[in-house]
Scaffold this motif. Structure first.
Motif, PDB file in Angstrom:
ATOM      1  N   THR A  69       0.832  -1.208   0.000  1.00 36.47           N
ATOM      2  CA  THR A  69       0.000   0.000   0.000  1.00 36.47           C
ATOM      3  C   THR A  69       0.863   1.254   0.000  1.00 36.47           C
ATOM      4  OG1 THR A  69      -0.100   0.226   2.416  1.00 36.47           O
ATOM      5  CG2 THR A  69      -1.713  -1.245   1.377  1.00 36.47           C
ATOM      6  N   ARG A  70       0.273   2.346  -0.472  1.00 39.34           N
ATOM      7  CA  ARG A  70       0.970   3.631  -0.452  1.00 39.34           C
ATOM      8  C   ARG A  70       1.238   4.071   0.978  1.00 39.34           C
ATOM      9  NH1 ARG A  70       2.283   8.001  -3.424  1.00 39.34           N
ATOM     10  NH2 ARG A  70       1.509   7.068  -5.355  1.00 39.34           N
ATOM     11  N   GLU A  71       0.330   3.757   1.892  1.00 39.99           N
ATOM     12  CA  GLU A  71       0.524   4.150   3.293  1.00 39.99           C
ATOM     13  C   GLU A  71       1.792   3.526   3.867  1.00 39.99           C
ATOM     14  OE1 GLU A  71      -2.317   3.156   1.989  1.00 39.99           O
ATOM     15  OE2 GLU A  71      -3.423   5.054   2.078  1.00 39.99           O
TER      16      GLU A  71
END
Length: 243
Positions: A69-71
């Motif tokens: 994920t980007r997070e």
């Protein structure tokens, strides 16, 4: 409309990983350099597991992992930026595929490997010097001796020696110092049985520094300067040059 410059930049950023390429679409690029970096360069800055891949332009691209994920990637990016890698950024492979619409011609789909493994390949080695010195340390002699063994094991190979310095002193003095450093490495090799016609020297002095010697306020950066006081030893395989 994306400009040509942006297109090239995004293409250069795309990597093909050998595994988990479909799910882990986020990469954190730490930096990109024209020369390969020793494992100690990243380890001393708090990054123990950095991966490296070489693109079609010959740039060494270093990554702090792959993420689902980007997070997750953003969390790692914050940590990398805090360690002084100001040019680090996130690569979203799905986004790049949408932008380019095809496999990027600048990407070289080679298997990324850890920096430690890249250093073990032994084609490029670095030796470092004390401030103002052109004397080989015991550690430097060990690195040069490894190149001596490689040249003896591969009679068709040659060696390129590149001499560099930090930015302290005049350009003329730094050129002389860089020359003496390169000659110290060459003389060691000659004394250990390598012919002079197999060795070439190129001297940059303070030019082509790996890292800036000063910050934007003109303050000295001693931690950076020590990485510029170096000689690069690069094995040249004639078969590779013909490709």
């Amino acid at each position: 409309m994306m400009s040509c410059k942006v297109f090239i930049a995004t293409c250069l950023a795309i990597l093909s990983f050998a595994s988990a390429a479909h799910a882990q679409d986020f990469r954190v690029q730490v930096a990109a350099y024209a020369d390969s970096m020793p494992p100690s360069y990243f380890k001393e800055r708090g990054l123990d597991r950095v991966m490296v891949s070489i693109d079609q332009m010959g740039l060494f691209r270093y990554f702090a992992g792959v993420y689902f994920t980007r997070e997750q990637a953003e969390t790692v990016l914050e940590q990398v930026l805090a360690k002084g890698f100001a040019n680090a950024f996130i690569i979203d492979l799905e986004e790049q595929r949408a932008l380019t619409g095809a496999t990027c011609p600048y990407n070289r789909p080679n298997r990324p490997i850890f920096v430690q493994d890249a250093a073990q390949e032994g084609k490029v080695r670095y030796i470092y010097f004390d401030f103002g010195s052109a004397t080989l340390s015991a550690e430097a002699e060990n690195e040069v001796s490894l190149m001596v063994k490689a040249l003896k094991a591969n009679p068709k190979f040659s060696l390129k020696i590149i001499g560099q310095t930090d930015g302290v002193g005049s350009p003329e003095a730094n050129l002389e110092l860089a020359t003496n450093r390169a000659r110290a490495a060459r003389n060691y090799m000659i004394n250990h049985g390598i012919r002079t016609d197999r060795i070439t020297i190129k001297v940059y002095g303070e030019a082509e520094a790996e890292l800036p010697n000063k910050d934007e306020k003109n303050n000295d950066l001693p931690e950076n300067r020590k990485w510029n006081r170096r000689v690069i030893l690069a094995l040249i395989d004639p078969a590779e040059k013909q490709k």
